[in-house]
Motif scaffolding. Sequence first.
Motif, mmCIF file in Angstrom:
data_model
loop_
_atom_site.group_PDB
_atom_site.id
_atom_site.type_symbol
_atom_site.label_atom_id
_atom_site.label_comp_id
_atom_site.label_asym_id
_atom_site.label_seq_id
_atom_site.Cartn_x
_atom_site.Cartn_y
_atom_site.Cartn_z
ATOM 1 N N ILE A 182 0.835 -1.198 0.000
ATOM 2 C CA ILE A 182 0.000 0.000 0.000
ATOM 3 C C ILE A 182 0.869 1.248 0.000
ATOM 4 N N ILE A 183 1.890 1.279 0.830
ATOM 5 C CA ILE A 183 2.773 2.436 0.923
ATOM 6 C C ILE A 183 3.415 2.736 -0.424
ATOM 7 N N GLN A 184 3.785 1.708 -1.163
ATOM 8 C CA GLN A 184 4.404 1.899 -2.472
ATOM 9 C C GLN A 184 3.439 2.543 -3.463
ATOM 10 N N GLY A 238 -4.626 3.824 11.353
ATOM 11 C CA GLY A 238 -4.050 3.203 10.166
ATOM 12 C C GLY A 238 -3.838 4.212 9.048
ATOM 13 N N ALA A 239 -4.811 5.092 8.854
ATOM 14 C CA ALA A 239 -4.692 6.118 7.822
ATOM 15 C C ALA A 239 -3.542 7.074 8.146
ATOM 16 N N ALA A 254 1.776 8.941 6.896
ATOM 17 C CA ALA A 254 3.039 9.412 7.477
ATOM 18 C C ALA A 254 4.244 8.850 6.724
ATOM 19 N N GLU A 255 4.031 7.876 5.872
ATOM 20 C CA GLU A 255 5.101 7.274 5.083
ATOM 21 C C GLU A 255 5.389 8.028 3.787
ATOM 22 N N ILE A 256 4.593 9.033 3.482
ATOM 23 C CA ILE A 256 4.815 9.800 2.249
ATOM 24 C C ILE A 256 6.196 10.440 2.319
ATOM 25 N N ALA A 306 4.939 12.752 9.285
ATOM 26 C CA ALA A 306 5.599 12.386 8.027
ATOM 27 C C ALA A 306 7.108 12.550 8.168
ATOM 28 N N TYR A 307 7.716 11.609 8.829
ATOM 29 C CA TYR A 307 9.116 11.687 9.229
ATOM 30 C C TYR A 307 10.106 11.738 8.070
ATOM 31 N N LYS A 308 9.684 11.383 6.880
ATOM 32 C CA LYS A 308 10.586 11.411 5.726
ATOM 33 C C LYS A 308 10.673 12.804 5.098
ATOM 34 N N ILE A 309 9.848 13.718 5.587
ATOM 35 C CA ILE A 309 9.820 15.101 5.101
ATOM 36 C C ILE A 309 10.467 15.979 6.171
ATOM 37 N N ASP A 310 11.255 16.949 5.758
ATOM 38 C CA ASP A 310 11.899 17.872 6.685
ATOM 39 C C ASP A 310 10.855 18.510 7.609
ATOM 40 N N ALA A 311 11.182 18.589 8.882
ATOM 41 C CA ALA A 311 10.231 19.092 9.891
ATOM 42 C C ALA A 311 9.809 20.529 9.629
#
Length: 165
Positions: free
Chosen positions: A14-16, A42-43, A48-50, A94-99
């Motif tokens: 799903i994340i992919q 869940g949503a 948050a994985e984006i 969304a930890y993969k995006i700069d805070a």
Amino acid sequence: MSSSTQRCASRKVIIQHIKSLKSIFEILSRGASGKARDSYDGAVNLLAEIDSFELLKNASQAAQKAYLLMLEKPSNLKFAESFLEILIKAIACAYKIDANQRLRLLRDILPQADRRMIKASMIDALTIISDEANLDSVKATIEQFASDQDQYIRDYATAALQDIS
């Protein structure tokens, strides 16, 4: 394969596929519907994985427009609030995006924060990113709620400011 292994594998698939506004809106809608157990969390966890700021920014802008349209029909209020609340929390997480980019997105949502639930969600989201983003900017944003006409929101903002100081 155990059920937990299957869930992890399906989550990765799903994340992919979270690469379009349509997929994001589908996740927001399912999470806001409350029909499935743990759909809200869940949503949030999926979104948050984006890992694309542009995708998250575009989703945020489109979701804000959709939120306003949903509010036109009073029977949509709970769904609309959950919809936007999930997005707000997902942006914060969304930890993969700069805070600081996430902070900017949250600040862009501020004009939509006119209901108690959305204001409280914004304060929570700002508290979540306070350890990563520019603390002075986070505090300044929370301070906007410290003078709100709603006593609950004023108290909530004041407590949040004390927590992050």
